[in-house]
Write a protein that holds these residues in place. Sequence first.
Motif, PDB file in Angstrom:
ATOM      1  N   CYS A 173       0.812  -1.224   0.000  1.00 20.74           N
ATOM      2  CA  CYS A 173       0.000   0.000   0.000  1.00 20.74           C
ATOM      3  C   CYS A 173       0.843   1.270   0.000  1.00 20.74           C
ATOM      4  CB  CYS A 173      -0.931  -0.002   1.207  1.00 20.74           C
ATOM      5  SG  CYS A 173      -1.937  -1.493   1.314  1.00 20.74           S
ATOM      6  N   ALA A 174       2.155   1.138   0.061  1.00 20.98           N
ATOM      7  CA  ALA A 174       3.052   2.293  -0.021  1.00 20.98           C
ATOM      8  C   ALA A 174       3.608   2.482  -1.422  1.00 20.98           C
ATOM      9  CB  ALA A 174       4.202   2.132   0.973  1.00 20.98           C
ATOM     10  N   SER A 175       3.157   1.678  -2.384  1.00 20.74           N
ATOM     11  CA  SER A 175       3.793   1.637  -3.706  1.00 20.74           C
ATOM     12  C   SER A 175       3.775   2.967  -4.435  1.00 20.74           C
ATOM     13  CB  SER A 175       3.118   0.565  -4.571  1.00 20.74           C
ATOM     14  OG  SER A 175       3.259  -0.723  -4.009  1.00 20.74           O
ATOM     15  N   GLY A 176       2.631   3.644  -4.465  1.00 22.28           N
ATOM     16  CA  GLY A 176       2.551   4.912  -5.181  1.00 22.28           C
ATOM     17  C   GLY A 176       3.450   5.970  -4.579  1.00 22.28           C
ATOM     18  N   THR A 177       3.481   6.036  -3.261  1.00 22.89           N
ATOM     19  CA  THR A 177       4.348   6.994  -2.577  1.00 22.89           C
ATOM     20  C   THR A 177       5.811   6.679  -2.836  1.00 22.89           C
ATOM     21  OG1 THR A 177       2.713   7.421  -0.862  1.00 22.89           O
ATOM     22  CG2 THR A 177       4.996   7.882  -0.295  1.00 22.89           C
ATOM     23  N   THR A 178       6.159   5.406  -2.797  1.00 21.38           N
ATOM     24  CA  THR A 178       7.538   4.996  -3.087  1.00 21.38           C
ATOM     25  C   THR A 178       7.949   5.443  -4.483  1.00 21.38           C
ATOM     26  OG1 THR A 178       7.330   3.064  -1.639  1.00 21.38           O
ATOM     27  CG2 THR A 178       9.090   3.026  -3.263  1.00 21.38           C
ATOM     28  N   ALA A 179       7.069   5.232  -5.466  1.00 22.66           N
ATOM     29  CA  ALA A 179       7.391   5.581  -6.849  1.00 22.66           C
ATOM     30  C   ALA A 179       7.652   7.077  -6.998  1.00 22.66           C
ATOM     31  CB  ALA A 179       6.261   5.139  -7.773  1.00 22.66           C
ATOM     32  N   ILE A 180       6.825   7.900  -6.376  1.00 23.70           N
ATOM     33  CA  ILE A 180       6.998   9.355  -6.471  1.00 23.70           C
ATOM     34  C   ILE A 180       8.297   9.792  -5.788  1.00 23.70           C
ATOM     35  CG2 ILE A 180       6.037  11.584  -5.775  1.00 23.70           C
ATOM     36  CD1 ILE A 180       3.240  10.186  -5.988  1.00 23.70           C
ATOM     37  N   GLY A 181       8.548   9.246  -4.598  1.00 18.27           N
ATOM     38  CA  GLY A 181       9.767   9.602  -3.887  1.00 18.27           C
ATOM     39  C   GLY A 181      11.026   9.190  -4.626  1.00 18.27           C
ATOM     40  N   GLU A 182      11.008   7.977  -5.190  1.00 16.12           N
ATOM     41  CA  GLU A 182      12.191   7.506  -5.915  1.00 16.12           C
ATOM     42  C   GLU A 182      12.380   8.286  -7.213  1.00 16.12           C
ATOM     43  OE1 GLU A 182      14.452   5.549  -4.796  1.00 16.12           O
ATOM     44  OE2 GLU A 182      13.412   4.984  -2.950  1.00 16.12           O
ATOM     45  N   ALA A 183      11.286   8.707  -7.849  1.00  9.66           N
ATOM     46  CA  ALA A 183      11.398   9.535  -9.048  1.00  9.66           C
ATOM     47  C   ALA A 183      12.071  10.863  -8.714  1.00  9.66           C
ATOM     48  CB  ALA A 183      10.021   9.764  -9.640  1.00  9.66           C
ATOM     49  N   ALA A 184      11.658  11.475  -7.603  1.00 12.57           N
ATOM     50  CA  ALA A 184      12.279  12.735  -7.184  1.00 12.57           C
ATOM     51  C   ALA A 184      13.767  12.548  -6.917  1.00 12.57           C
ATOM     52  CB  ALA A 184      11.573  13.269  -5.940  1.00 12.57           C
ATOM     53  N   ARG A 185      14.129  11.431  -6.321  1.00  6.22           N
ATOM     54  CA  ARG A 185      15.546  11.152  -6.067  1.00  6.22           C
ATOM     55  C   ARG A 185      16.344  11.071  -7.364  1.00  6.22           C
ATOM     56  NH1 ARG A 185      15.726   6.447  -1.333  1.00  6.22           N
ATOM     57  NH2 ARG A 185      15.576   7.885   0.452  1.00  6.22           N
ATOM     58  N   ARG A 186      15.765  10.465  -8.398  1.00  7.59           N
ATOM     59  CA  ARG A 186      16.478  10.323  -9.669  1.00  7.59           C
ATOM     60  C   ARG A 186      16.693  11.688 -10.330  1.00  7.59           C
ATOM     61  NH1 ARG A 186      15.116   5.476  -8.584  1.00  7.59           N
ATOM     62  NH2 ARG A 186      15.908   3.648  -9.694  1.00  7.59           N
ATOM     63  N   ILE A 187      15.712  12.567 -10.182  1.00  4.27           N
ATOM     64  CA  ILE A 187      15.886  13.910 -10.735  1.00  4.27           C
ATOM     65  C   ILE A 187      16.931  14.679  -9.938  1.00  4.27           C
ATOM     66  CG2 ILE A 187      14.746  16.125 -11.155  1.00  4.27           C
ATOM     67  CD1 ILE A 187      12.161  14.550 -11.708  1.00  4.27           C
ATOM     68  N   ARG A 188      16.861  14.595  -8.618  1.00  2.00           N
ATOM     69  CA  ARG A 188      17.862  15.281  -7.788  1.00  2.00           C
ATOM     70  C   ARG A 188      19.270  14.758  -8.060  1.00  2.00           C
ATOM     71  NH1 ARG A 188      14.217  14.622  -3.059  1.00  2.00           N
ATOM     72  NH2 ARG A 188      12.992  16.538  -2.956  1.00  2.00           N
TER      73      ARG A 188
END
Length: 419
Positions: A173-188
Amino acid sequence: MTLHHLADGPDRGRTRVVVTGMGLKCPAGNSVEEVYRALFAARSAAVRVPELTAAGLPVDFACLVPAFDTGPYVPPRELRQIDRTTLLLLCAAADALGDSGPLPDVPPHRVGVQIGTGVGGLPSMEATAREHGAQPLRMPVHTVPRTMANSPACRLAMRHGFRGDCTTYSTACASGTTAIGEAARRIRGGELDVAVAGGVDAAVTPVVMGGFARLRALSSRGEPALASRPFDTDRDGFVMGEGAAVLVLERLDRARARGARVHGEVCGYASTCDAFHIVAPREDGLMASTCMSAALADAGLGPGDIGHVSAHGTSTPRNDRAEARAVHHCFGGDSPPVTAVKGVTGHLIGGSGAVEAVLGLLCAARGQVPPVANTRTNGEAGLLDVVIGRPRGVPPSPVLSNSFGFGGQNACLVLGPPP
């Protein structure tokens, strides 16, 4: 709080990541503004589902995405080849990309796709097994690609020609949040300039519902529209839902250079694991609290800078209690206003965190916190300041958005208003 804190606080020298596009398909509506209005009206989307009633399940209601015209999104031929999970994701992504506008001068290999899903194509596998299980060699040729967990992300990348990192996250149930957070990390981290990120699940099926019913996780209340009531004294379980939400993330400097509308900022992200039980959270909420504190630290913010908390708030006695303890500990006993979207949408599993991120960004920017639908008496009084009855006004300020999943998966985002 003052917004200069976001710009000048600790760790502000790194690349800033903002949201320039948002789209969703969820039980409360098929557009961002429609869902936002339903959230503040505190209208539950739960309805009885004839398929579940016919299957003789003890819980025969859920929150479904309202019917909409898929024609503008997916041609009929492709529609026959994809799972409902992929369909909802592609539609939400098309809306998000339309909202964001053209992405000029971004090489395809600098655009990534990060999508979270808890159960992926399991509903298609269930339906196919029911129809063709006695004759497995007559399975439809699209069976495997329809049911792969990474199909939504890969179909999205193929459709738009995005050739950067394309990753599927499955943290329950944390999958969507994980995806957004990891995407932000890749941009940073400089790996991507743009990321299309979000979450999706469409798991309202007899087998999935039967499984959750056996775990006694679902509400068995007689009136579907009153069943999901996060943090209420009389809560008895969650209501299953389906849906997808997608956000377009990019560097702030790029967004400003192209004159894009900025919905808000992904200020911080963290994840932890309880390492405790496969379906139950730690009762003390210790690792959930650690995750919240780490997300705040990643954002360069303190507890006093948060305007409100968008809780995971499933409406199950054990999970709500553990989250209440975690929030209480993280904020030193001084809880900011707390809301929970699932009273309206139900629990969208992997899609929940992404839907809640979209709505959290709007609330952070507009300075309004919605009441928790169906909640009348705060069952966590003394631990949480739950918003009940009517919206609460707060200064435009960051929101802490929580997601917690089976397996002890914790993921938290700090989302700020437009910089």
